[in-house]
Write a protein that holds these residues in place. Structure first.
Motif, mmCIF file in Angstrom:
data_model
loop_
_atom_site.group_PDB
_atom_site.id
_atom_site.type_symbol
_atom_site.label_atom_id
_atom_site.label_comp_id
_atom_site.label_asym_id
_atom_site.label_seq_id
_atom_site.Cartn_x
_atom_site.Cartn_y
_atom_site.Cartn_z
ATOM 1 N N LEU A 10 -6.149 0.335 45.941
ATOM 2 C CA LEU A 10 -6.039 -0.224 44.603
ATOM 3 C C LEU A 10 -6.541 0.781 43.571
ATOM 4 C CD1 LEU A 10 -7.337 -3.898 45.031
ATOM 5 C CD2 LEU A 10 -4.975 -3.136 44.721
ATOM 6 N N GLU A 58 -3.001 -2.062 37.005
ATOM 7 C CA GLU A 58 -3.711 -1.971 38.283
ATOM 8 C C GLU A 58 -2.844 -2.539 39.388
ATOM 9 O OE1 GLU A 58 -7.418 -4.111 38.065
ATOM 10 O OE2 GLU A 58 -6.425 -6.032 38.316
ATOM 11 N N GLU A 81 -12.178 -1.477 44.100
ATOM 12 C CA GLU A 81 -12.290 -2.324 45.290
ATOM 13 C C GLU A 81 -11.601 -3.673 45.099
ATOM 14 O OE1 GLU A 81 -13.648 -1.461 48.253
ATOM 15 O OE2 GLU A 81 -13.830 0.541 47.395
ATOM 16 N N SER A 82 -11.550 -4.123 43.846
ATOM 17 C CA SER A 82 -10.935 -5.425 43.579
ATOM 18 C C SER A 82 -10.239 -5.393 42.222
ATOM 19 C CB SER A 82 -11.998 -6.531 43.612
ATOM 20 O OG SER A 82 -12.954 -6.289 42.600
ATOM 21 N N ARG A 83 -9.418 -6.378 41.997
ATOM 22 C CA ARG A 83 -8.639 -6.451 40.767
ATOM 23 C C ARG A 83 -9.402 -7.207 39.674
ATOM 24 N NH1 ARG A 83 -2.730 -6.175 41.281
ATOM 25 N NH2 ARG A 83 -2.196 -5.592 43.396
ATOM 26 N N ARG A 84 -9.228 -6.751 38.452
ATOM 27 C CA ARG A 84 -9.663 -7.520 37.289
ATOM 28 C C ARG A 84 -8.507 -8.390 36.808
ATOM 29 N NH1 ARG A 84 -12.709 -3.158 33.458
ATOM 30 N NH2 ARG A 84 -14.449 -2.771 34.855
ATOM 31 N N GLN A 90 -5.788 -10.140 38.496
ATOM 32 C CA GLN A 90 -5.263 -10.571 39.785
ATOM 33 C C GLN A 90 -3.756 -10.781 39.743
ATOM 34 O OE1 GLN A 90 -7.116 -10.554 42.444
ATOM 35 N NE2 GLN A 90 -5.521 -11.256 43.829
#
Length: 122
Positions: free
Chosen positions: A14, A63, A94-97, A99
């Protein structure tokens, strides 16, 4: 693990990247957003968009998986409706803001008023 597995893992990384540009006068940002929402949803790319109608300046955050985001950026850079494109750093996340692509917003941004290219959206 073979090379194919490594390439596949790398493409799934990501990333988040931002850019700023100016749209040519006369282009309808609403039409552009409608088409982008469909395409970006298919590509599983999320993001946010800020647009200043007084200056035609755009600030966009994208993203998703690195391969998809890079492909989308190539299309944006080649798009003649944009000029004065300024790329911000691409960062691995590491993760999406954002989604879902529904995270895309059409709004005025105070960042576009002063063109603070070194500022980042929080």
């Amino acid at each position: 693990m073979g090379a194919c597995h490594s390439d596949n893992v790398a493409s799934r990384q990501l990333v988040r990247v931002g850019y700023r540009s100016t749209m040519k006068s006369g282009d309808c940002i609403d039409d552009i957003i409608k088409r982008a929402e469909k395409k970006n949803c298919t590509m599983k790319v999320g993001g946010a968009l800020w647009y200043d109608p007084d200056t035609n300046k755009v600030h966009q955050i994208l993203e998703g998986e690195e391969r998809a985001v890079t492909a989308l950026l190539d299309v944006i850079i080649a798009d003649k409706r944009h000029f004065a494109i300024i790329m911000e750093d691409m960062e691995k996340v590491e993760s999406r803001r954002f989604q879902e692509w529904g995270g895309m917003k059409l709004a005025e941004s105070p960042l576009l008023k002063d063109c603070g290219h070194n500022q980042r959206v929080k």
